[in-house]
Design a protein around this motif. Sequence first.
Motif, PDB file in Angstrom:
ATOM      1  N   ASN A   1     -11.264 -28.923 -35.304  1.00  0.00           N
ATOM      2  CA  ASN A   1     -10.361 -28.450 -34.261  1.00  0.00           C
ATOM      3  C   ASN A   1     -10.772 -27.107 -33.677  1.00  0.00           C
ATOM      4  O   ASN A   1     -10.494 -26.823 -32.514  1.00  0.00           O
ATOM      5  CB  ASN A   1      -8.936 -28.362 -34.805  1.00  0.00           C
ATOM      6  N   ALA A   2     -11.420 -26.274 -34.482  1.00  0.00           N
ATOM      7  CA  ALA A   2     -11.861 -24.988 -33.951  1.00  0.00           C
ATOM      8  C   ALA A   2     -12.885 -25.185 -32.836  1.00  0.00           C
ATOM      9  O   ALA A   2     -12.832 -24.525 -31.791  1.00  0.00           O
ATOM     10  CB  ALA A   2     -12.449 -24.131 -35.074  1.00  0.00           C
ATOM     11  N   VAL A   3     -13.836 -26.101 -33.046  1.00  0.00           N
ATOM     12  CA  VAL A   3     -14.828 -26.386 -32.007  1.00  0.00           C
ATOM     13  C   VAL A   3     -14.155 -27.033 -30.804  1.00  0.00           C
ATOM     14  O   VAL A   3     -14.461 -26.698 -29.646  1.00  0.00           O
ATOM     15  CB  VAL A   3     -15.943 -27.290 -32.567  1.00  0.00           C
ATOM     16  N   SER A   4     -13.224 -27.940 -31.040  1.00  0.00           N
ATOM     17  CA  SER A   4     -12.506 -28.581 -29.928  1.00  0.00           C
ATOM     18  C   SER A   4     -11.734 -27.562 -29.100  1.00  0.00           C
ATOM     19  O   SER A   4     -11.532 -27.757 -27.894  1.00  0.00           O
ATOM     20  CB  SER A   4     -11.536 -29.637 -30.459  1.00  0.00           C
ATOM     21  N   SER A   5     -11.315 -26.470 -29.737  1.00  0.00           N
ATOM     22  CA  SER A   5     -10.553 -25.460 -29.001  1.00  0.00           C
ATOM     23  C   SER A   5     -11.391 -24.738 -27.959  1.00  0.00           C
ATOM     24  O   SER A   5     -10.850 -24.013 -27.117  1.00  0.00           O
ATOM     25  CB  SER A   5      -9.939 -24.442 -29.968  1.00  0.00           C
TER      26      SER A   5
ATOM     27  N   HIS B   1     -10.236 -25.075 -24.419  1.00  0.00           N
ATOM     28  CA  HIS B   1      -9.048 -24.373 -23.938  1.00  0.00           C
ATOM     29  C   HIS B   1      -9.156 -22.853 -24.041  1.00  0.00           C
ATOM     30  O   HIS B   1      -8.655 -22.151 -23.175  1.00  0.00           O
ATOM     31  CB  HIS B   1      -7.820 -24.873 -24.700  1.00  0.00           C
ATOM     32  N   LEU B   2      -9.806 -22.351 -25.082  1.00  0.00           N
ATOM     33  CA  LEU B   2      -9.948 -20.907 -25.218  1.00  0.00           C
ATOM     34  C   LEU B   2     -11.310 -20.405 -24.783  1.00  0.00           C
ATOM     35  O   LEU B   2     -11.529 -19.201 -24.713  1.00  0.00           O
ATOM     36  CB  LEU B   2      -9.671 -20.475 -26.664  1.00  0.00           C
ATOM     37  N   GLY B   3     -12.233 -21.316 -24.493  1.00  0.00           N
ATOM     38  CA  GLY B   3     -13.553 -20.940 -24.057  1.00  0.00           C
ATOM     39  C   GLY B   3     -14.588 -21.041 -25.159  1.00  0.00           C
ATOM     40  O   GLY B   3     -14.265 -21.110 -26.345  1.00  0.00           O
TER      41      GLY B   3
ATOM     42  N   LEU C   1     -18.638 -28.863 -25.635  1.00  0.00           N
ATOM     43  CA  LEU C   1     -17.973 -28.296 -26.803  1.00  0.00           C
ATOM     44  C   LEU C   1     -18.954 -27.686 -27.799  1.00  0.00           C
ATOM     45  O   LEU C   1     -18.594 -26.805 -28.578  1.00  0.00           O
ATOM     46  CB  LEU C   1     -17.145 -29.372 -27.526  1.00  0.00           C
ATOM     47  N   GLN C   2     -20.202 -28.154 -27.773  1.00  0.00           N
ATOM     48  CA  GLN C   2     -21.196 -27.717 -28.753  1.00  0.00           C
ATOM     49  C   GLN C   2     -22.063 -26.558 -28.264  1.00  0.00           C
ATOM     50  O   GLN C   2     -23.025 -26.169 -28.931  1.00  0.00           O
ATOM     51  CB  GLN C   2     -22.103 -28.896 -29.121  1.00  0.00           C
TER      52      GLN C   2
ATOM     53  N   HIS D   1     -17.420 -15.619 -18.923  1.00  0.00           N
ATOM     54  CA  HIS D   1     -18.296 -15.141 -19.996  1.00  0.00           C
ATOM     55  C   HIS D   1     -17.953 -15.765 -21.347  1.00  0.00           C
ATOM     56  O   HIS D   1     -18.064 -15.122 -22.397  1.00  0.00           O
ATOM     57  CB  HIS D   1     -18.235 -13.616 -20.100  1.00  0.00           C
ATOM     58  N   GLY D   2     -17.526 -17.020 -21.334  1.00  0.00           N
ATOM     59  CA  GLY D   2     -17.231 -17.727 -22.577  1.00  0.00           C
ATOM     60  C   GLY D   2     -15.793 -17.590 -23.058  1.00  0.00           C
ATOM     61  O   GLY D   2     -15.461 -18.086 -24.139  1.00  0.00           O
ATOM     62  N   TRP D   3     -14.946 -16.941 -22.255  1.00  0.00           N
ATOM     63  CA  TRP D   3     -13.549 -16.746 -22.651  1.00  0.00           C
ATOM     64  C   TRP D   3     -12.635 -17.307 -21.560  1.00  0.00           C
ATOM     65  O   TRP D   3     -12.819 -17.009 -20.385  1.00  0.00           O
ATOM     66  CB  TRP D   3     -13.226 -15.258 -22.833  1.00  0.00           C
TER      67      TRP D   3
END
Length: 499
Positions: free
Chosen positions: A86-90, A93-95, A393-394, A409-411
């Motif tokens: 789930n952290a990677v899936s996030s 939504h969070l970048g 996602l990866q 910038h990834g966020w």
Amino acid sequence: MSTITEIETYGVDRIPDADRSATPFDLFRLAFGGANTFSTCVLGAFPILFGLSFRDGLAATVLGLVVGSLILAPLSLFGPLNGTNNAVSSSAHLGVHGRIIGSFLSLLTAIAFFSISVWSSGDALVGGAHRLAGLPENNTMRGLAYAIFAGLVLVVCVYGFRFMLFVNKIAVVAASLLFAVGAVAFAGDFDSGYVGPIASGDPLFWPSFIGAALIVLSNPVSFGAFLGDWSRYIPASAPKSRVMAAAFLSQIATLLPFTFGLATASIIAVKAAPYVDPAAPNYVGGLLAVSPGWFFVPVCLIALVGGMSTGTTALYGTGLDFSSVFPRFSRVRATVFIGTLSIVFIFIGRFAANLTASISTFATLIITCTAPWMVIMMIGYVTRRGWYDPEALQVFNRRQRGGRYWFTHGWNWRAMTAWLVSALVALLSVNLPGQFVGPLGGLAGGVDVSLPIGLALAALLYLALLSWFPEPREVFGPAGPRLVRSSDTPVPPIVPAAK
């Protein structure tokens, strides 16, 4: 397909379809097994510690379990859909960089609950052995018990998912049978009409009732950040309703250990009241004090089986998430590294810093921060219509940049703002008398409303930000967004990160 004797090599990279042979029932066994333990019994005792009657405590327990399970269930969908945790899936939504929030939360949650599991199970095992065989009940024996538990758990986690699933298949049945034996052991002393010092109509009733319900609710919510660690092995074709039902029912089933803890705590309150003194509660000691002699062996078995089950489900997630934050670490190396640090923390926290009481408060505060993150994930899933780009996602794990989920910038500042604000306000609203009371803890007259505030604020703020500042059209996939608008903001291509 790997066997239980083969070391799992997959980290947080997408699990190939050919290796995703787990079922929703396997998810049920892992999630239920991780909570069908002595640690949950300790949580089940809290309504009695708060002064409630058995019946009021049972009502608070059921309320907390149902609400917590409903919050948790949707978090089971990301694993089968994306084949990762789930952290990677996030990241969606969070970048790409914002996903480290999920990794950090799950890391802290797992270490906290691993520690609680080892301490409570180890103390029960040592206490049972003392009553049964006269073995000394001292720090040396406790240290030995902790070391055995932690070492066995680390070995199982190094082998990985298949071995962990095998352990939990045994643990679910064994622990359930042992709790059933416990019902027989305490049937003669149990009184369903037990009345605590705080009855309906007392000014402290609702703060105590809601506080007890929220403590119970925190248990299923604690699984949210790393539920995908296990569900990622379920094929994407598995019916979503069955996957969600497995997660939901796995927590509803924990009514068994919760009720055991609640019932035995009510017996302790009558027969050995000093053990349930809110100023210095000792549920494990009280249980051993009121247990019949023949039940000491089942107590030791519950401690052993439960400690293994909870420990493996917690520690496996820590290694997996550490490898996702630091991709140069393989899952095995990350598990060994984090496992070793966790064991060091367990010994320092128990014998040097005396953190056994404060760690439960620490876990509660972590969960207070995790709940808004879970809401953001659920709302994101709905607005994206459950559509995700597995390759994008990866990006973080492959040391790349760009893609659909690069945002700024990834966020993704929309989700990050919603999480930061809601988590901060929720922390300020925590009201745990004698443990932690935030500056806004008195808002509801002594009732701890931190979790409801965090959940509601995260939902409202995130939806508002998505409406006012639409996300790029490309993150929504072919069917477009649901409930919110999108923008024509260009998405940068995926490229290797600059060295």
